[in-house]
Motif scaffolding. Structure first.
Motif, PDB file in Angstrom:
ATOM      1  N   VAL A  39       3.269   9.726  -8.190  1.00  0.00           N
ATOM      2  CA  VAL A  39       4.430   9.137  -8.276  1.00  0.00           C
ATOM      3  C   VAL A  39       4.984   9.267  -6.902  1.00  0.00           C
ATOM      4  N   GLY A  40       4.656  10.311  -5.853  1.00  0.00           N
ATOM      5  CA  GLY A  40       4.841  10.276  -4.725  1.00  0.00           C
ATOM      6  C   GLY A  40       4.198   9.168  -3.780  1.00  0.00           C
ATOM      7  N   VAL A  41       3.086   8.999  -4.189  1.00  0.00           N
ATOM      8  CA  VAL A  41       2.026   8.129  -3.368  1.00  0.00           C
ATOM      9  C   VAL A  41       2.544   6.744  -3.537  1.00  0.00           C
ATOM     10  N   TYR A  42       2.942   6.450  -4.804  1.00  0.00           N
ATOM     11  CA  TYR A  42       3.517   5.053  -5.147  1.00  0.00           C
ATOM     12  C   TYR A  42       5.112   4.808  -4.480  1.00  0.00           C
ATOM     13  N   LEU A  43       5.857   5.813  -4.481  1.00  0.00           N
ATOM     14  CA  LEU A  43       7.210   6.063  -3.748  1.00  0.00           C
ATOM     15  C   LEU A  43       6.680   5.442  -2.066  1.00  0.00           C
ATOM     16  N   GLU A  44       6.129   6.333  -1.573  1.00  0.00           N
ATOM     17  CA  GLU A  44       5.607   6.259  -0.179  1.00  0.00           C
ATOM     18  C   GLU A  44       5.353   4.851   0.046  1.00  0.00           C
ATOM     19  N   ASN A  45       4.393   4.437  -0.808  1.00  0.00           N
ATOM     20  CA  ASN A  45       3.763   2.994  -0.373  1.00  0.00           C
ATOM     21  C   ASN A  45       5.070   1.783  -0.446  1.00  0.00           C
ATOM     22  N   ALA A  46       6.040   2.394  -1.215  1.00  0.00           N
ATOM     23  CA  ALA A  46       7.142   1.221  -1.470  1.00  0.00           C
ATOM     24  C   ALA A  46       8.256   1.435  -0.423  1.00  0.00           C
ATOM     25  N   GLY A  47       7.977   2.172   0.569  1.00  0.00           N
ATOM     26  CA  GLY A  47       8.638   2.421   1.772  1.00  0.00           C
ATOM     27  C   GLY A  47       9.636   3.664   1.847  1.00  0.00           C
ATOM     28  N   MET A  48       9.407   4.567   0.852  1.00  0.00           N
ATOM     29  CA  MET A  48      10.427   5.562   0.768  1.00  0.00           C
ATOM     30  C   MET A  48       9.808   7.013   1.208  1.00  0.00           C
ATOM     31  N   ARG A  49      10.641   7.885   1.655  1.00  0.00           N
ATOM     32  CA  ARG A  49      10.242   9.240   1.902  1.00  0.00           C
ATOM     33  C   ARG A  49      10.386   9.958   0.632  1.00  0.00           C
ATOM     34  N   ILE A  50       9.488  11.199   0.712  1.00  0.00           N
ATOM     35  CA  ILE A  50       9.546  12.027  -0.620  1.00  0.00           C
ATOM     36  C   ILE A  50       9.646  13.464  -0.036  1.00  0.00           C
ATOM     37  N   VAL A  51      10.161  14.301  -1.048  1.00  0.00           N
ATOM     38  CA  VAL A  51       9.995  15.657  -0.865  1.00  0.00           C
ATOM     39  C   VAL A  51       9.971  16.173  -2.345  1.00  0.00           C
ATOM     40  N   VAL A  70      10.459   7.788 -19.822  1.00  0.00           N
ATOM     41  CA  VAL A  70       9.690   8.444 -20.941  1.00  0.00           C
ATOM     42  C   VAL A  70       8.044   8.826 -20.567  1.00  0.00           C
ATOM     43  N   LYS A  71       7.913   9.958 -20.488  1.00  0.00           N
ATOM     44  CA  LYS A  71       6.508  10.071 -20.199  1.00  0.00           C
ATOM     45  C   LYS A  71       5.525   9.863 -21.466  1.00  0.00           C
ATOM     46  N   PRO A  72       4.235   9.187 -21.502  1.00  0.00           N
ATOM     47  CA  PRO A  72       3.547   8.880 -20.184  1.00  0.00           C
ATOM     48  C   PRO A  72       4.214   7.469 -19.821  1.00  0.00           C
ATOM     49  N   PHE A  73       4.026   7.434 -18.305  1.00  0.00           N
ATOM     50  CA  PHE A  73       4.917   6.210 -17.724  1.00  0.00           C
ATOM     51  C   PHE A  73       3.938   5.454 -16.779  1.00  0.00           C
ATOM     52  N   ASN A  74       4.183   4.247 -16.549  1.00  0.00           N
ATOM     53  CA  ASN A  74       3.233   3.615 -15.470  1.00  0.00           C
ATOM     54  C   ASN A  74       4.201   4.125 -14.010  1.00  0.00           C
ATOM     55  N   PRO A  75       3.441   4.479 -13.005  1.00  0.00           N
ATOM     56  CA  PRO A  75       4.240   4.589 -11.833  1.00  0.00           C
ATOM     57  C   PRO A  75       4.840   3.549 -11.140  1.00  0.00           C
ATOM     58  N   LEU A  76       4.481   2.361 -11.208  1.00  0.00           N
ATOM     59  CA  LEU A  76       5.039   1.141 -11.077  1.00  0.00           C
ATOM     60  C   LEU A  76       6.451   0.966 -11.383  1.00  0.00           C
ATOM     61  N   GLU A  77       6.491   1.501 -12.827  1.00  0.00           N
ATOM     62  CA  GLU A  77       7.881   1.535 -13.757  1.00  0.00           C
ATOM     63  C   GLU A  77       8.883   2.587 -12.783  1.00  0.00           C
ATOM     64  N   ILE A  78       8.237   3.668 -12.642  1.00  0.00           N
ATOM     65  CA  ILE A  78       9.119   4.748 -12.028  1.00  0.00           C
ATOM     66  C   ILE A  78       9.814   4.073 -10.329  1.00  0.00           C
ATOM     67  N   VAL A  79       8.820   3.311  -9.822  1.00  0.00           N
ATOM     68  CA  VAL A  79       9.293   2.552  -8.469  1.00  0.00           C
ATOM     69  C   VAL A  79      10.580   1.704  -8.916  1.00  0.00           C
ATOM     70  N   ASP A 101      14.876   1.073   2.093  1.00  0.00           N
ATOM     71  CA  ASP A 101      13.669   1.610   2.871  1.00  0.00           C
ATOM     72  C   ASP A 101      14.194   2.875   3.680  1.00  0.00           C
ATOM     73  N   ASN A 102      13.179   3.621   3.630  1.00  0.00           N
ATOM     74  CA  ASN A 102      13.198   5.111   4.094  1.00  0.00           C
ATOM     75  C   ASN A 102      14.204   6.179   3.240  1.00  0.00           C
ATOM     76  N   ALA A 103      14.596   5.492   2.191  1.00  0.00           N
ATOM     77  CA  ALA A 103      15.268   6.314   1.305  1.00  0.00           C
ATOM     78  C   ALA A 103      14.509   7.709   0.921  1.00  0.00           C
ATOM     79  N   LEU A 104      15.302   8.944   0.962  1.00  0.00           N
ATOM     80  CA  LEU A 104      14.582  10.191   0.609  1.00  0.00           C
ATOM     81  C   LEU A 104      14.656  10.553  -0.853  1.00  0.00           C
ATOM     82  N   ILE A 105      13.619  10.580  -1.518  1.00  0.00           N
ATOM     83  CA  ILE A 105      13.511  10.900  -2.855  1.00  0.00           C
ATOM     84  C   ILE A 105      13.044  12.240  -2.981  1.00  0.00           C
ATOM     85  N   LEU A 106      13.696  12.876  -4.025  1.00  0.00           N
ATOM     86  CA  LEU A 106      13.337  14.407  -4.395  1.00  0.00           C
ATOM     87  C   LEU A 106      12.482  14.398  -5.648  1.00  0.00           C
ATOM     88  N   ILE A 107      11.344  14.405  -5.875  1.00  0.00           N
ATOM     89  CA  ILE A 107      10.684  14.680  -6.941  1.00  0.00           C
ATOM     90  C   ILE A 107      10.656  16.004  -7.373  1.00  0.00           C
TER      91      ILE A 107
END
Length: 231
Positions: free
Chosen positions: A19-31, A102-111, A2-8
């Motif tokens: 991808v950023g929206v899905y990661l934020e919804n999972a409780g992470m911070r993004i840059v 691998v693109k195209p990917f499901n954003p949930l897979e990225i999370v 939780d609150n992990a910082l992810i660089l995209i």
């Protein structure tokens, strides 16, 4: 996690946004970084918990960025690659990527991939140039391994491939690495045979033992090898 910082690091704004929206919804911070040079700057200054790194980017491509990051950091990196780029996938793993999608990917897979890598590497990340694994010191700046005995540092004379085996396994030293994984990550294309891994590991183990580090590079039956013995 939780609150992990992810660089995209992704130059396609729509992909980075989704991808950023899905990661934020999972409780992470993004840059975000839209080119390779900015990605390197963020990695150095912000020290993210994980980097999502696109291979095709302006200024510096993802493989260049990964190569520079691995010179002095073991921040977890998940590569993002286009469907037909099998060579790039192998190259990224050889350079020290922790995973790829691998693109195209499901954003949930990225999370889920990000969560899996974070779980695997939590407590293992060390942004210093020198990493300690038991009595071993891995100096990523000098591409050298030392055995620590009291106040003494004993240099272990390794070949470039033997060093890569140690350095790659040090990212998660108690995990069992398969022979095929070590082939992809550490061996030059001309040596890409699993039996060659056994020879490199055997030679490296002997050198470590001579320097006073016994029990390292243990064989895990049916899997491959582990750098640091389980205690």
């Amino acid at each position: 996690m939780d609150n992990a910082l992810i660089l995209i690091a992704e130059d396609e704004a729509e992909i980075a946004e989704i991808v950023g929206v899905y990661l934020e919804n999972a409780g992470m911070r993004i840059v975000k970084a839209t080119d390779g040079e900015l990605a390197l700057l963020h990695a150095k200054q912000l020290k993210p918990d994980l980097i999502l790194l696109d291979i095709k980017m302006p200024k510096k491509d993802g493989l260049e960025v990964l190569r520079e990051i691995r010179r002095n950091s073991n921040i977890p990196v998940v590569m993002m690659t286009a469907l037909a780029e099998d060579i790039d996938k192998i190259s990224s793993l050889r350079l020290g990527a922790d995973d790829y999608v691998v693109k195209p990917f499901n954003p949930l897979e990225i999370v889920e991939r990000v969560k899996a890598v974070l779980r695997r590497t939590v407590g293992q990340v060390d942004n210093e140039i020198a990493l300690r694994v038991g009595c071993l010191k891995i100096d990523r700046d000098a591409n050298a391994v030392f055995v620590l005995r009291g106040d003494e540092e004993i240099h272990v004379s390794l070949t470039p491939t033997e060093y890569l085996v140690i350095a790659h396994m040090s990212y998660s030293s108690k995990r069992a690495y398969s022979r095929s994984e070590l082939v992809d990550a550490c061996l030059p294309e001309g040596e890409a045979l699993e039996r060659t891994v056994d020879s490199h590991v055997s030679n490296t183990r002997k050198k470590l033992e001579i320097a006073g580090a016994k029990g390292y590079l243990e064989t895990v039956r049916g899997v491959g090898y582990r750098l640091e013995p389980l205690t």
